[in-house]
Write a protein that holds these residues in place. Sequence first.
Motif, mmCIF file in Angstrom:
data_model
loop_
_atom_site.group_PDB
_atom_site.id
_atom_site.type_symbol
_atom_site.label_atom_id
_atom_site.label_comp_id
_atom_site.label_asym_id
_atom_site.label_seq_id
_atom_site.Cartn_x
_atom_site.Cartn_y
_atom_site.Cartn_z
ATOM 1 N N LYS A 12 -22.847 14.082 3.950
ATOM 2 C CA LYS A 12 -24.267 14.092 3.605
ATOM 3 C C LYS A 12 -24.797 15.528 3.585
ATOM 4 O O LYS A 12 -24.437 16.341 4.430
ATOM 5 C CB LYS A 12 -25.050 13.257 4.631
ATOM 6 N N LYS A 13 -25.606 15.842 2.600
ATOM 7 C CA LYS A 13 -26.212 17.161 2.376
ATOM 8 C C LYS A 13 -25.221 18.178 1.808
ATOM 9 O O LYS A 13 -25.567 19.355 1.666
ATOM 10 C CB LYS A 13 -26.861 17.709 3.650
ATOM 11 N N TRP A 14 -24.011 17.749 1.498
ATOM 12 C CA TRP A 14 -23.045 18.611 0.830
ATOM 13 C C TRP A 14 -22.970 18.203 -0.636
ATOM 14 O O TRP A 14 -23.213 17.049 -0.986
ATOM 15 C CB TRP A 14 -21.663 18.501 1.484
ATOM 16 N N VAL A 15 -22.626 19.148 -1.495
ATOM 17 C CA VAL A 15 -22.586 18.904 -2.937
ATOM 18 C C VAL A 15 -21.149 18.990 -3.426
ATOM 19 O O VAL A 15 -20.425 19.924 -3.074
ATOM 20 C CB VAL A 15 -23.457 19.933 -3.690
ATOM 21 N N GLY A 16 -20.731 18.030 -4.228
ATOM 22 C CA GLY A 16 -19.366 17.997 -4.727
ATOM 23 C C GLY A 16 -19.231 18.624 -6.099
ATOM 24 O O GLY A 16 -20.055 18.398 -6.984
ATOM 25 N N TYR A 17 -18.178 19.416 -6.273
ATOM 26 C CA TYR A 17 -17.856 19.995 -7.586
ATOM 27 C C TYR A 17 -16.412 20.470 -7.588
ATOM 28 O O TYR A 17 -15.974 21.162 -6.660
ATOM 29 C CB TYR A 17 -18.782 21.175 -7.911
ATOM 30 N N GLY A 18 -15.657 20.127 -8.635
ATOM 31 C CA GLY A 18 -14.318 20.671 -8.836
ATOM 32 C C GLY A 18 -13.362 20.475 -7.687
ATOM 33 O O GLY A 18 -12.520 21.333 -7.429
ATOM 34 N N GLY A 19 -13.466 19.353 -6.968
ATOM 35 C CA GLY A 19 -12.551 19.098 -5.863
ATOM 36 C C GLY A 19 -12.971 19.748 -4.556
ATOM 37 O O GLY A 19 -12.198 19.735 -3.592
ATOM 38 N N LYS A 20 -14.168 20.314 -4.490
ATOM 39 C CA LYS A 20 -14.666 20.943 -3.272
ATOM 40 C C LYS A 20 -16.033 20.376 -2.899
ATOM 41 O O LYS A 20 -16.746 19.829 -3.729
ATOM 42 C CB LYS A 20 -14.798 22.462 -3.446
ATOM 43 N N CYS A 21 -16.358 20.553 -1.618
ATOM 44 C CA CYS A 21 -17.690 20.215 -1.120
ATOM 45 C C CYS A 21 -18.383 21.512 -0.707
ATOM 46 O O CYS A 21 -17.776 22.365 -0.048
ATOM 47 C CB CYS A 21 -17.602 19.276 0.084
ATOM 48 N N TYR A 22 -19.652 21.635 -1.084
ATOM 49 C CA TYR A 22 -20.414 22.861 -0.807
ATOM 50 C C TYR A 22 -21.661 22.527 0.009
ATOM 51 O O TYR A 22 -22.316 21.511 -0.231
ATOM 52 C CB TYR A 22 -20.850 23.547 -2.104
ATOM 53 N N TYR A 23 -21.939 23.423 0.944
ATOM 54 C CA TYR A 23 -23.169 23.309 1.731
ATOM 55 C C TYR A 23 -24.012 24.554 1.480
ATOM 56 O O TYR A 23 -23.565 25.680 1.743
ATOM 57 C CB TYR A 23 -22.860 23.183 3.222
#
Length: 222
Positions: free
Chosen positions: A97-108
């Motif tokens: 939760k509160k992380w963003v998914g893109y290209g096989g990764k999660c970003y905070y």
Amino acid sequence: MMGQATSYYEGSTSLKPLRGDCTRKHKEDPEHHCYYWKCAVALGVVLAIVSSAFVVTVSAVLLLMRPSDALVSHAVPSLAPPFASSPASLFVSYCPKKWVGYGGKCYYFSEEEKSWNASQHFCSSFNASLAGIDTLQEKDFIMRYAGLVEHWIGLRRESGQPWKWVNGTQLKQQLFEVRAEGDCAYLSDVFVSSSRCYSVRNWICSKPDAYMKAKKNVMEGE
């Protein structure tokens, strides 16, 4: 004349009992009214059944068309830009939760500010690190999502040494150039720059999403 009038009157008078008998006959015939009453009741019941069946059918169709809330709450769709070519971006990213998914990764993307070291410590507490950037598409995504706010990324150098990511790999010069003379890198809305590591900024953490992590574990198990 009087005879004719009398005859007409008498003829008219003689019809009245006939009409009275006909009316009386219908009034005294309960089966005639009962038939139409039964028909009306039966028609009403049929219409009620058809209406109920229609409502149930429409409700069932709408329920089947609605997406599952359980899947939506756990699956964060990849926010890949239209020009992204990474095959991993075609998958749905499973991120906290509160992380963003893109290209096989999660970003905070943080909403507060810390020094570079404090930011890295925060990321480590979530089994992540300050964001590393592997492709230009990933860089464009992060810059677009971060907006106008400057964010620390996982790039640092020792005095007089080349830039290295937190995992120890060296920055590829063709990826981008780091501006200024600082020792810790941050991402602005248009370029990558550097400053003193103790200055405070927002930061970006990254880590493999659940899909990529499971895939990596399978490959290592082989």
